[in-house]
Design a protein around this motif. Structure first.
Motif, PDB file in Angstrom:
ATOM      1  N   LEU A  19       0.807  -1.215   0.000  1.00 12.99           N
ATOM      2  CA  LEU A  19       0.000   0.000   0.000  1.00 12.99           C
ATOM      3  C   LEU A  19       0.839   1.263   0.000  1.00 12.99           C
ATOM      4  CD1 LEU A  19      -2.743  -0.925   2.621  1.00 12.99           C
ATOM      5  CD2 LEU A  19      -2.882  -1.072   0.126  1.00 12.99           C
ATOM      6  N   VAL A  20       2.052   1.183   0.540  1.00 11.74           N
ATOM      7  CA  VAL A  20       2.825   2.406   0.729  1.00 11.74           C
ATOM      8  C   VAL A  20       3.234   3.042  -0.582  1.00 11.74           C
ATOM      9  CG1 VAL A  20       3.646   1.748   3.001  1.00 11.74           C
ATOM     10  CG2 VAL A  20       4.941   1.053   0.985  1.00 11.74           C
ATOM     11  N   GLY A  21       3.408   2.272  -1.629  1.00 12.41           N
ATOM     12  CA  GLY A  21       3.805   2.844  -2.895  1.00 12.41           C
ATOM     13  C   GLY A  21       2.660   3.154  -3.817  1.00 12.41           C
ATOM     14  N   ALA A  22       1.451   2.842  -3.373  1.00  9.69           N
ATOM     15  CA  ALA A  22       0.287   3.038  -4.225  1.00  9.69           C
ATOM     16  C   ALA A  22      -0.075   4.510  -4.294  1.00  9.69           C
ATOM     17  CB  ALA A  22      -0.889   2.233  -3.673  1.00  9.69           C
ATOM     18  N   PHE A  74      -1.694  11.141   8.740  1.00  9.99           N
ATOM     19  CA  PHE A  74      -1.769  12.572   8.437  1.00  9.99           C
ATOM     20  C   PHE A  74      -1.678  12.923   6.954  1.00  9.99           C
ATOM     21  CE2 PHE A  74       2.770  12.238   9.989  1.00  9.99           C
ATOM     22  CZ  PHE A  74       3.430  12.575   8.821  1.00  9.99           C
ATOM     23  N   GLY A  75      -1.277  12.003   6.097  1.00 12.20           N
ATOM     24  CA  GLY A  75      -1.343  12.234   4.655  1.00 12.20           C
ATOM     25  C   GLY A  75      -0.677  13.524   4.231  1.00 12.20           C
ATOM     26  N   ALA A  76      -1.438  14.404   3.580  1.00 14.77           N
ATOM     27  CA  ALA A  76      -0.901  15.665   3.073  1.00 14.77           C
ATOM     28  C   ALA A  76      -0.752  16.718   4.159  1.00 14.77           C
ATOM     29  CB  ALA A  76      -1.784  16.197   1.947  1.00 14.77           C
ATOM     30  N   GLY A  77      -1.185  16.425   5.377  1.00 18.04           N
ATOM     31  CA  GLY A  77      -0.916  17.308   6.506  1.00 18.04           C
ATOM     32  C   GLY A  77      -1.988  18.310   6.861  1.00 18.04           C
ATOM     33  N   VAL A  91       1.229  10.219  12.622  1.00 15.81           N
ATOM     34  CA  VAL A  91       1.743   8.982  12.025  1.00 15.81           C
ATOM     35  C   VAL A  91       1.344   8.953  10.557  1.00 15.81           C
ATOM     36  CG1 VAL A  91       1.825   6.465  12.203  1.00 15.81           C
ATOM     37  CG2 VAL A  91       1.411   7.848  14.264  1.00 15.81           C
ATOM     38  N   GLU A  92       2.248   8.544   9.702  1.00 18.62           N
ATOM     39  CA  GLU A  92       1.938   8.403   8.272  1.00 18.62           C
ATOM     40  C   GLU A  92       2.782   7.282   7.679  1.00 18.62           C
ATOM     41  OE1 GLU A  92       0.617   8.238   4.691  1.00 18.62           O
ATOM     42  OE2 GLU A  92      -0.375   9.473   6.219  1.00 18.62           O
ATOM     43  N   VAL A  93       2.136   6.405   6.928  1.00 18.72           N
ATOM     44  CA  VAL A  93       2.802   5.240   6.355  1.00 18.72           C
ATOM     45  C   VAL A  93       3.451   5.538   5.012  1.00 18.72           C
ATOM     46  CG1 VAL A  93       0.769   4.358   5.150  1.00 18.72           C
ATOM     47  CG2 VAL A  93       2.496   2.744   5.983  1.00 18.72           C
ATOM     48  N   HIS A  94       2.957   6.529   4.289  1.00 18.94           N
ATOM     49  CA  HIS A  94       3.399   6.786   2.922  1.00 18.94           C
ATOM     50  C   HIS A  94       4.597   7.726   2.942  1.00 18.94           C
ATOM     51  CE1 HIS A  94       2.877   8.675  -1.197  1.00 18.94           C
ATOM     52  NE2 HIS A  94       3.030   7.396  -1.466  1.00 18.94           N
ATOM     53  N   ALA A  95       5.738   7.276   2.377  1.00 20.26           N
ATOM     54  CA  ALA A  95       7.011   8.006   2.506  1.00 20.26           C
ATOM     55  C   ALA A  95       6.927   9.405   1.919  1.00 20.26           C
ATOM     56  CB  ALA A  95       8.128   7.209   1.825  1.00 20.26           C
ATOM     57  N   GLU A  96       6.394   9.551   0.719  1.00 19.38           N
ATOM     58  CA  GLU A  96       6.353  10.858   0.072  1.00 19.38           C
ATOM     59  C   GLU A  96       5.470  11.832   0.841  1.00 19.38           C
ATOM     60  OE1 GLU A  96       5.130  12.826  -4.249  1.00 19.38           O
ATOM     61  OE2 GLU A  96       5.389  10.643  -4.060  1.00 19.38           O
ATOM     62  N   SER A  97       4.307  11.353   1.299  1.00 25.00           N
ATOM     63  CA  SER A  97       3.421  12.209   2.090  1.00 25.00           C
ATOM     64  C   SER A  97       4.095  12.618   3.392  1.00 25.00           C
ATOM     65  CB  SER A  97       2.107  11.479   2.392  1.00 25.00           C
ATOM     66  OG  SER A  97       1.420  11.181   1.200  1.00 25.00           O
ATOM     67  N   ILE A 106       5.903  10.491  13.026  1.00 18.41           N
ATOM     68  CA  ILE A 106       6.347   9.096  13.037  1.00 18.41           C
ATOM     69  C   ILE A 106       6.064   8.476  11.677  1.00 18.41           C
ATOM     70  CG2 ILE A 106       6.010   6.820  14.088  1.00 18.41           C
ATOM     71  CD1 ILE A 106       5.007   8.370  16.609  1.00 18.41           C
ATOM     72  N   ARG A 107       7.078   7.936  11.059  1.00 17.16           N
ATOM     73  CA  ARG A 107       6.912   7.246   9.783  1.00 17.16           C
ATOM     74  C   ARG A 107       6.609   5.776  10.070  1.00 17.16           C
ATOM     75  NH1 ARG A 107       6.750   4.425   5.489  1.00 17.16           N
ATOM     76  NH2 ARG A 107       8.288   4.512   3.834  1.00 17.16           N
ATOM     77  N   GLY A 108       5.392   5.337   9.775  1.00 19.99           N
ATOM     78  CA  GLY A 108       5.038   3.949  10.039  1.00 19.99           C
ATOM     79  C   GLY A 108       3.549   3.722   9.959  1.00 19.99           C
ATOM     80  N   ASP A 109       3.152   2.550  10.343  1.00 22.78           N
ATOM     81  CA  ASP A 109       1.762   2.103  10.303  1.00 22.78           C
ATOM     82  C   ASP A 109       1.146   2.331  11.678  1.00 22.78           C
ATOM     83  OD1 ASP A 109      -0.617   0.636  10.309  1.00 22.78           O
ATOM     84  OD2 ASP A 109       0.210  -1.000   9.124  1.00 22.78           O
ATOM     85  N   PHE A 110       0.151   3.173  11.759  1.00 21.58           N
ATOM     86  CA  PHE A 110      -0.474   3.494  13.036  1.00 21.58           C
ATOM     87  C   PHE A 110      -0.948   2.242  13.765  1.00 21.58           C
ATOM     88  CE2 PHE A 110      -4.645   4.417  15.134  1.00 21.58           C
ATOM     89  CZ  PHE A 110      -4.129   5.068  16.252  1.00 21.58           C
ATOM     90  N   LEU A 111      -1.451   1.254  13.046  1.00 19.04           N
ATOM     91  CA  LEU A 111      -1.981   0.053  13.686  1.00 19.04           C
ATOM     92  C   LEU A 111      -0.884  -0.831  14.276  1.00 19.04           C
ATOM     93  CD1 LEU A 111      -4.799  -0.930  11.177  1.00 19.04           C
ATOM     94  CD2 LEU A 111      -4.988   0.387  13.288  1.00 19.04           C
ATOM     95  N   LEU A 112       0.375  -0.563  13.916  1.00 18.47           N
ATOM     96  CA  LEU A 112       1.495  -1.339  14.438  1.00 18.47           C
ATOM     97  C   LEU A 112       2.488  -0.492  15.231  1.00 18.47           C
ATOM     98  CD1 LEU A 112       2.305  -3.442  11.225  1.00 18.47           C
ATOM     99  CD2 LEU A 112       0.781  -4.063  13.099  1.00 18.47           C
ATOM    100  N   ALA A 113       2.396   0.825  15.123  1.00 15.07           N
ATOM    101  CA  ALA A 113       3.383   1.720  15.740  1.00 15.07           C
ATOM    102  C   ALA A 113       3.372   1.583  17.261  1.00 15.07           C
ATOM    103  CB  ALA A 113       3.099   3.165  15.342  1.00 15.07           C
ATOM    104  N   PRO A 114       4.559   1.649  17.916  1.00 12.43           N
ATOM    105  CA  PRO A 114       4.659   1.461  19.372  1.00 12.43           C
ATOM    106  C   PRO A 114       4.309   2.722  20.149  1.00 12.43           C
ATOM    107  CG  PRO A 114       6.841   1.764  18.450  1.00 12.43           C
ATOM    108  CD  PRO A 114       5.892   1.759  17.280  1.00 12.43           C
TER     109      PRO A 114
END
Length: 567
Positions: free
Chosen positions: A14-17, A57-60, A94-100, A131-139
């Motif tokens: 999903l992260v590159g989609a 947070f996507g585009a912020g 938290v946001e999973v998508h690197a570019e965003s 935080i760069r990562g998946d909210f459902l898994l982030a510590p």
């Protein structure tokens, strides 16, 4: 169970989609501001002492609005950029998508530099806040006064299997075909501090449908639905979406009352509506309604109006459900291969014992059946056993001619020895049983009486009863009262069409046939299928519905009927 995933690994696949594929839908700034107000995250509060979380947070949009309010609160209390370090714990995004993630990080850095913070402090805050990562898994372990955002819209079939297994291990609200936003609710609620508030905007389907049950139950046990804004038909997002959105504000702790607003105009009206919703009692704005006991366990939430809710609760207190009054609700047959099993009845090349007349949704017109001549090949005997091909040579030749197509179906792969069965077992006795037929997706209740001539197709629900006069029951199911139940408990499809599924039909309350007075029975039987006024008069008399309740029921039903708005 040990997870093979890193605790805050991005969601693979999903992260590159692109934005639509990973469920990213960006919220309009006016809606962001309204949600922060509803959550109580306002500059007149000691935000420098609070902690706020944005889980995707996507585009912020939310993060930037949060930063602006935080800096305004700092200015109000005299906390300047030289004390920036004191703000490290105030924001988490938290946001999973690197570019965003990188794009939003740069926006935050620029705003903090503009505030006057040093480069070192800007980097320190960005590292702490984002935080760069998946909210459902982030510590995440801290608690938050506010959790706010627009969780991603991702269906389960688009989530890699290993990741979905891990999500299911962690979040009990992932039930049936729940969308990814459901566990976002669960974790966001878990992270709330005492009296903390979660404000999300997302599709409203979880409020009523099957997969939202565990999440509704969680809210009912430990939280309180404080505010709800129906955003159907509004331009809440920066791109067009097909889901019906709603803003939902949930507080940790007990509470009975929910403040509700419906479809406010984004430009101009929304800010005033929100201010009315958060103002201290009493609420004096006609656009805001206060409803009590809209949330009840895992049941669908009834948020369509206090007057409707009062009528529904009264009827539920005095009458029993459809299936508790000697009625049964079922659905027609799904074959998995209609091109093989369904055809012209007279032309199906099988023995008479191996086919049945089939009624379809298109055959129901004006409350009657205009049979289109279709039939279904029946691979089952009356006792439920699969018909032996050796006994029916024409049937055997027919299914063997289509064996390749039939064996490709999931039901055939699961039971190879029964490769020519339909998905649902066909009971020939149902064709001979008098029944009411109801199509699933319609603009209003469509109910037809079948004296016992046809077998229903899978897009038809059927109601049978050994005690009720089915013509009378059909009148009740066509009524505004029945529509009130379905509209409040069910979800609507695109275009506003109601779903008359079994789970919603079973919510309808009815008297037992023995309790209906003779005069009311006669009126129910006599009401013509297209005469809504006569249908409602007869139904209201059978239920003891008075003038005020009757007007509420009629008004509510008229508002949801598609193509009959002025009824």
């Amino acid at each position: 169970m040990q997870s093979s995933l890193e605790p805050h690994a991005p969601r693979p696949g999903l992260v590159g989609a692109d934005a639509s594929e990973r469920g990213a839908v960006f919220t309009r700034p006016e809606v962001v501001e309204a949600m922060l107000d509803l959550a109580g995250y306002t500059a007149d509060q000691p935000l420098q002492q609070w902690s706020v979380l944005e889980p995707s947070f996507g585009a912020g949009e939310f993060i930037m609005a949060i930063v602006e309010r935080l800096l305004a609160a700092c200015a109000r209390t005299g906390l300047g950029p030289e004390q920036a370090r004191r703000l490290e714990s105030t924001v988490r995004g938290v946001e999973v998508h690197a570019e965003s993630f990188e794009r939003t990080r740069e926006r935050v850095r620029a705003r903090l530099h503009e505030w006057g913070a040093s480069s070192r402090e800007v980097s320190r805050l960005c590292d702490a806040w984002l935080i760069r990562g998946d909210f459902l898994l982030a510590p995440l372990t801290e608690k938050f006064e506010v959790v706010v955002g627009n969780p991603p819209y991702v269906r389960q079939e688009r989530i890699p299997e290993a990741l979905l297994v891990e999500y299911r291990r962690r979040y009990h609200t992932i039930y049936d075909r729940a969308d990814l936003y459901v566990p976002f609710f669960e974790r966001g609620l878990q992270l709330l501090a005492d009296d903390g508030r979660l404000a999300f905007i997302c599709a409203n389907r979880w409020l009523k449908n099957r997969y939202g049950g565990p999440l509704r139950g969680l809210v009912a046990r430990d939280y309180h639905l404080s505010h709800y804004i129906d955003m159907e038909g509004t331009d809440a997002f920066q791109s067009e979406v097909f889901a019906y959105p709603a803003i939902t504000v949930i507080r940790r702790g007990a509470g009975e009352l929910t403040r509700i607003a419906r479809r406010p105009q984004i430009a101009g009206e929304l800010p005033a509506v929100v201010q009315a919703m958060i103002r201290a009692d009493p609420v004096d704005d006609p656009r805001v309604e206060v409803v009590a006991q809209a949330v009840r366990g895992e049941d669908p939430w009834l948020l369509d109006g206090a007057d409707q809710l009062a009528v529904l609760r009264r009827l539920e207190g005095e009458f029993r459900t459809l299936e508790d009054t000697d009625c049964r609700v079922g659905i027609g047959v799904a074959t998995g291969a209609d091109r093989v099993f369904v055809g012209d009845y007279s032309g199906l090349p099988v023995e008479p014992a191996r086919k049945l007349p089939l009624v379809m949704a298109a055959d129901l017109r004006g409350g009657t059946i205009a049979w289109g001549g279709r039939g279904i090949v029946n691979p089952f005997e009356a006792d439920g056993a699969l018909a032996e091909t050796g006994r029916y040579p024409r049937f055997a030749a027919y299914v063997h001619a289509h064996r390749e197509a039939l064996q490709r179906r999931y039901v055939a792969r699961r039971s190879p020895e029964a490769w020519y069965r339909t998905i649902d077992r066909i009971d020939p006795a149902l064709a001979r049983t008098p029944k009411l037929l109801i199509p699933d997706i319609k603009g209003e209740a469509t109910v037809a009486y079948d004296a016992g001539d046809y077998y229903p197709h899978h897009n038809l629900y059927h109601v049978t009863s050994p005690t009720w006069d089915l013509q009378a029951l059909a009148t009740i199911l066509r009524s505004s009262l029945a529509t009130l139940f379905v509209a409040n408990y069910g979800i609507r499809m695109a275009g506003g069409f109601l779903r008359f599924q079994a789970q919603y039909l079973r919510r309808i309350r009815v008297p037992s046939w023995a309790e209906v007075p003779a005069k009311a029975r006669a009126a129910l039987v006599a009401a013509a299928p297209a005469d809504l006024a006569a249908i409602d008069r007869a139904t209201f008399a059978a239920y003891g519905v008075g003038r005020a309740e009757g007007e509420t029921i009629r008004r509510a039903a008229a508002a949801v009927r598609v193509g009959r708005r002025s009824a």
